[in-house]
Motif scaffolding. Structure first.
Motif, PDB file in Angstrom:
ATOM      1  N   MET A  48       6.673 -41.354  22.409  1.00  0.00           N
ATOM      2  CA  MET A  48       6.218 -39.974  22.352  1.00  0.00           C
ATOM      3  C   MET A  48       5.083 -39.761  23.347  1.00  0.00           C
ATOM      4  O   MET A  48       4.156 -40.559  23.412  1.00  0.00           O
ATOM      5  N   ILE A  49       5.170 -38.700  24.128  1.00  0.00           N
ATOM      6  CA  ILE A  49       4.149 -38.370  25.113  1.00  0.00           C
ATOM      7  C   ILE A  49       3.341 -37.180  24.600  1.00  0.00           C
ATOM      8  O   ILE A  49       3.883 -36.082  24.416  1.00  0.00           O
ATOM      9  N   ASN A  50       2.047 -37.407  24.353  1.00  0.00           N
ATOM     10  CA  ASN A  50       1.163 -36.325  23.929  1.00  0.00           C
ATOM     11  C   ASN A  50       0.701 -35.554  25.156  1.00  0.00           C
ATOM     12  O   ASN A  50       0.130 -36.132  26.077  1.00  0.00           O
ATOM     13  N   CYS A  51       0.945 -34.245  25.159  1.00  0.00           N
ATOM     14  CA  CYS A  51       0.574 -33.469  26.332  1.00  0.00           C
ATOM     15  C   CYS A  51      -0.270 -32.264  25.938  1.00  0.00           C
ATOM     16  O   CYS A  51      -0.271 -31.825  24.793  1.00  0.00           O
ATOM     17  N   ILE A  52      -1.006 -31.741  26.926  1.00  0.00           N
ATOM     18  CA  ILE A  52      -1.790 -30.528  26.724  1.00  0.00           C
ATOM     19  C   ILE A  52      -1.455 -29.538  27.835  1.00  0.00           C
ATOM     20  O   ILE A  52      -1.030 -29.925  28.923  1.00  0.00           O
ATOM     21  N   ILE A  53      -1.632 -28.269  27.517  1.00  0.00           N
ATOM     22  CA  ILE A  53      -1.439 -27.193  28.484  1.00  0.00           C
ATOM     23  C   ILE A  53      -2.797 -26.576  28.785  1.00  0.00           C
ATOM     24  O   ILE A  53      -3.532 -26.205  27.862  1.00  0.00           O
ATOM     25  N   VAL A  54      -3.134 -26.490  30.057  1.00  0.00           N
ATOM     26  CA  VAL A  54      -4.389 -25.858  30.472  1.00  0.00           C
ATOM     27  C   VAL A  54      -4.020 -24.682  31.367  1.00  0.00           C
ATOM     28  O   VAL A  54      -3.655 -24.852  32.535  1.00  0.00           O
ATOM     29  N   ASP A  55      -4.091 -23.473  30.811  1.00  0.00           N
ATOM     30  CA  ASP A  55      -3.651 -22.285  31.550  1.00  0.00           C
ATOM     31  C   ASP A  55      -4.264 -21.051  30.901  1.00  0.00           C
ATOM     32  O   ASP A  55      -4.206 -20.901  29.676  1.00  0.00           O
ATOM     33  N   ASP A  56      -4.849 -20.180  31.708  1.00  0.00           N
ATOM     34  CA  ASP A  56      -5.481 -18.980  31.156  1.00  0.00           C
ATOM     35  C   ASP A  56      -4.512 -17.803  31.051  1.00  0.00           C
ATOM     36  O   ASP A  56      -4.891 -16.720  30.600  1.00  0.00           O
ATOM     37  N   GLU A  57      -3.261 -18.002  31.460  1.00  0.00           N
ATOM     38  CA  GLU A  57      -2.247 -16.956  31.348  1.00  0.00           C
ATOM     39  C   GLU A  57      -1.397 -17.196  30.105  1.00  0.00           C
ATOM     40  O   GLU A  57      -0.614 -18.154  30.067  1.00  0.00           O
ATOM     41  N   PRO A  58      -1.508 -16.359  29.071  1.00  0.00           N
ATOM     42  CA  PRO A  58      -0.784 -16.575  27.807  1.00  0.00           C
ATOM     43  C   PRO A  58       0.729 -16.696  27.980  1.00  0.00           C
ATOM     44  O   PRO A  58       1.353 -17.558  27.338  1.00  0.00           O
ATOM     45  N   LEU A  59       1.327 -15.867  28.818  1.00  0.00           N
ATOM     46  CA  LEU A  59       2.774 -15.914  28.991  1.00  0.00           C
ATOM     47  C   LEU A  59       3.213 -17.220  29.656  1.00  0.00           C
ATOM     48  O   LEU A  59       4.216 -17.819  29.262  1.00  0.00           O
ATOM     49  N   ALA A  60       2.467 -17.656  30.652  1.00  0.00           N
ATOM     50  CA  ALA A  60       2.791 -18.915  31.331  1.00  0.00           C
ATOM     51  C   ALA A  60       2.639 -20.093  30.375  1.00  0.00           C
ATOM     52  O   ALA A  60       3.478 -21.006  30.352  1.00  0.00           O
ATOM     53  N   ALA A  61       1.572 -20.080  29.570  1.00  0.00           N
ATOM     54  CA  ALA A  61       1.348 -21.153  28.599  1.00  0.00           C
ATOM     55  C   ALA A  61       2.436 -21.162  27.536  1.00  0.00           C
ATOM     56  O   ALA A  61       2.914 -22.229  27.124  1.00  0.00           O
ATOM     57  N   ALA A  62       2.846 -19.978  27.113  1.00  0.00           N
ATOM     58  CA  ALA A  62       3.894 -19.871  26.094  1.00  0.00           C
ATOM     59  C   ALA A  62       5.224 -20.413  26.619  1.00  0.00           C
ATOM     60  O   ALA A  62       5.982 -21.062  25.886  1.00  0.00           O
ATOM     61  N   LEU A  63       5.506 -20.165  27.895  1.00  0.00           N
ATOM     62  CA  LEU A  63       6.742 -20.676  28.488  1.00  0.00           C
ATOM     63  C   LEU A  63       6.725 -22.199  28.553  1.00  0.00           C
ATOM     64  O   LEU A  63       7.726 -22.859  28.224  1.00  0.00           O
ATOM     65  N   LEU A  64       5.594 -22.763  28.949  1.00  0.00           N
ATOM     66  CA  LEU A  64       5.479 -24.227  28.981  1.00  0.00           C
ATOM     67  C   LEU A  64       5.636 -24.812  27.577  1.00  0.00           C
ATOM     68  O   LEU A  64       6.286 -25.845  27.383  1.00  0.00           O
ATOM     69  N   GLU A  65       5.017 -24.162  26.598  1.00  0.00           N
ATOM     70  CA  GLU A  65       5.120 -24.638  25.215  1.00  0.00           C
ATOM     71  C   GLU A  65       6.582 -24.627  24.754  1.00  0.00           C
ATOM     72  O   GLU A  65       7.035 -25.547  24.064  1.00  0.00           O
ATOM     73  N   LYS A  66       7.314 -23.601  25.132  1.00  0.00           N
ATOM     74  CA  LYS A  66       8.730 -23.533  24.782  1.00  0.00           C
ATOM     75  C   LYS A  66       9.514 -24.670  25.426  1.00  0.00           C
ATOM     76  O   LYS A  66      10.360 -25.309  24.792  1.00  0.00           O
ATOM     77  N   HIS A  67       9.227 -24.932  26.698  1.00  0.00           N
ATOM     78  CA  HIS A  67       9.897 -26.037  27.398  1.00  0.00           C
ATOM     79  C   HIS A  67       9.584 -27.371  26.719  1.00  0.00           C
ATOM     80  O   HIS A  67      10.471 -28.216  26.531  1.00  0.00           O
ATOM     81  N   ILE A  68       8.324 -27.572  26.353  1.00  0.00           N
ATOM     82  CA  ILE A  68       7.904 -28.818  25.692  1.00  0.00           C
ATOM     83  C   ILE A  68       8.663 -29.021  24.386  1.00  0.00           C
ATOM     84  O   ILE A  68       9.105 -30.129  24.061  1.00  0.00           O
ATOM     85  N   SER A  69       8.848 -27.952  23.635  1.00  0.00           N
ATOM     86  CA  SER A  69       9.515 -28.042  22.325  1.00  0.00           C
ATOM     87  C   SER A  69      10.979 -28.451  22.451  1.00  0.00           C
ATOM     88  O   SER A  69      11.583 -28.913  21.489  1.00  0.00           O
ATOM     89  N   ARG A  70      11.553 -28.309  23.641  1.00  0.00           N
ATOM     90  CA  ARG A  70      12.972 -28.648  23.844  1.00  0.00           C
ATOM     91  C   ARG A  70      13.181 -30.113  24.213  1.00  0.00           C
ATOM     92  O   ARG A  70      14.328 -30.564  24.293  1.00  0.00           O
ATOM     93  N   ILE A  71      12.100 -30.860  24.425  1.00  0.00           N
ATOM     94  CA  ILE A  71      12.227 -32.270  24.821  1.00  0.00           C
ATOM     95  C   ILE A  71      11.648 -33.153  23.720  1.00  0.00           C
ATOM     96  O   ILE A  71      10.463 -33.076  23.395  1.00  0.00           O
ATOM     97  N   ASP A  72      12.504 -33.991  23.148  1.00  0.00           N
ATOM     98  CA  ASP A  72      12.115 -34.801  21.982  1.00  0.00           C
ATOM     99  C   ASP A  72      10.932 -35.717  22.249  1.00  0.00           C
ATOM    100  O   ASP A  72      10.141 -35.986  21.355  1.00  0.00           O
ATOM    101  N   HIS A  73      10.804 -36.213  23.479  1.00  0.00           N
ATOM    102  CA  HIS A  73       9.761 -37.195  23.783  1.00  0.00           C
ATOM    103  C   HIS A  73       8.392 -36.560  24.022  1.00  0.00           C
ATOM    104  O   HIS A  73       7.411 -37.272  24.193  1.00  0.00           O
ATOM    105  N   LEU A  74       8.334 -35.229  24.035  1.00  0.00           N
ATOM    106  CA  LEU A  74       7.066 -34.545  24.262  1.00  0.00           C
ATOM    107  C   LEU A  74       6.500 -33.980  22.969  1.00  0.00           C
ATOM    108  O   LEU A  74       7.236 -33.437  22.148  1.00  0.00           O
ATOM    109  N   LYS A  75       5.196 -34.092  22.828  1.00  0.00           N
ATOM    110  CA  LYS A  75       4.491 -33.505  21.683  1.00  0.00           C
ATOM    111  C   LYS A  75       3.271 -32.754  22.206  1.00  0.00           C
ATOM    112  O   LYS A  75       2.449 -33.323  22.930  1.00  0.00           O
ATOM    113  N   LEU A  76       3.165 -31.472  21.860  1.00  0.00           N
ATOM    114  CA  LEU A  76       2.023 -30.680  22.307  1.00  0.00           C
ATOM    115  C   LEU A  76       0.803 -31.028  21.469  1.00  0.00           C
ATOM    116  O   LEU A  76       0.772 -30.802  20.262  1.00  0.00           O
ATOM    117  N   ALA A  77      -0.224 -31.585  22.130  1.00  0.00           N
ATOM    118  CA  ALA A  77      -1.444 -32.003  21.424  1.00  0.00           C
ATOM    119  C   ALA A  77      -2.516 -30.925  21.433  1.00  0.00           C
ATOM    120  O   ALA A  77      -3.488 -31.016  20.691  1.00  0.00           O
TER     121      ALA A  77
END
Length: 230
Positions: free
Chosen positions: A1-30
Motif C-alpha cells: 500500500m502506498i500512502n499518498c497526499i495531495i497538495v493543491d489549492d484548487e478544490p476541483l483539481a484536488a477532487a479529481l486526483l482523489e477520485k483517481h487515487i480511489s480507483r487504484i487498490d495500491h494507493l491510500k490517501l493519507a
C-alpha cells in the motif's frame, strides 16, 4: 500500500486526483493540503510514500516547497503550465502531469512508482565474513545460531557463514521481517518452518530447540501460524 497526499489549492483539481487515487487498490490517501505549510505538517505527522504536488500555490510554489525539504518523498508534480517541467525533473520528480489530469495519464505515472518499489524490494544485510563484507539476501537466511563469540548464519543453499555479530544485534536489525527468537542461541526465519511442537521447530531438515525463557515469543509465533499470518 502506498500512502499518498495531495497538495493543491484548487478544490476541483484536488477532487479529481482523489477520485483517481480511489480507483487504484495500491494507493491510500493519507491527507490533503491547500498550501506548503499544511503539506509540511502532513509530512511531519503522516507516513508519506508519494506526494502529488501542485506548482502554482500561494506563499510557496510547489518547486520552492520541494527544494526546502531535507527528506523529499517521491513526488509527482501536477500543474496547468508546461514551463516548469525541466525544473521539476531537475528535482528528480517521478513525473510531471498537466491538468486536467486524465486517469490514463495518472495511472501510467503511478505505475512508474509501483515498478520502482518492486525493483527496490530486494532486502538484504551486510555481513563481514572471512575478511570480506558480503551482501546476504534476507529471504535466503534460514536461521541464526550463536557460535562461541560469533554468529552462524545458515542459508537456504545449506551454506554456512560465520560473522562477528550477535543474535541480539541481528534481532534488532531484522525486527518485523519474519524472524523469531525461540532460544537463547537461535533465531529462525518463520517462512521456512515446516513443523513444530512445544519443544522444537523444524525448518526442513533442521531441528531447532525451543528455549523455556522464550516461551512467550514462541506462543506468539504459534498464534500467528494459526491465523496464517507468518
Amino acid at each position: 500500500m502506498i500512502n499518498c497526499i495531495i497538495v493543491d489549492d484548487e478544490p476541483l483539481a484536488a477532487a479529481l486526483l482523489e477520485k483517481h487515487i480511489s480507483r487504484i487498490d495500491h494507493l491510500k490517501l493519507a491527507g490533503k493540503a491547500e498550501h506548503a505549510m499544511e503539506a509540511y505538517q502532513l509530512l511531519q505527522t503522516k507516513s508519506v510514500d508519494l506526494m502529488f504536488l501542485d506548482i502554482q500555490m500561494p506563499h510557496l510554489t510547489g518547486i520552492e516547497f520541494l527544494k526546502s525539504l531535507t527528506r523529499k518523498p517521491p513526488t509527482i508534480f501536477t500543474t496547468a503550465y508546461r514551463d516548469f517541467a525541466i525544473e521539476g525533473f531537475e528535482l528528480e520528480a517521478v513525473d510531471y502531469l498537466l491538468k486536467p489530469v486524465t486517469f490514463e495519464r495518472f495511472f501510467k505515472s503511478v505505475e512508474r512508482v509501483l515498478r520502482h518499489r518492486t525493483d527496490s524490494r530486494e532486502d538484504f544485510i551486510i555481513i563481514k565474513t572471512e575478511g570480506m563484507s558480503r551482501k546476504v539476501l534476507i529471504q535466503e537466511i534460514v536461521y541464526f545460531e550463536s557460535h562461541g563469540n560469533d554468529i552462524k548464519i545458515v542459508l537456504i543453499s545449506n551454506e554456512t557463514l560465520i560473522s562477528k555479530r550477535t543474535i541480539t544485534d541481528m534481532e534488532s536489525v531484522l525486527s518485523g521481517k519474519g524472524f523469531v527468537r525461540i532460544h537463547r542461541s537461535f533465531m529462525i526465519n518463520s517462512q521456512f518452518v515446516t513443523a513444530f511442537n512445544n519443544h522444537e521447530v523444524l525448518l526442513g531438515s533442521y531441528h531447532i530447540p525451543v528455549g523455556r525463557s522464550y516461551k512467550s515469543e514462541f506462543d506468539a509465533f504459534v498464534a500467528r501460524v494459526s491465523k496464517g499470518s507468518i
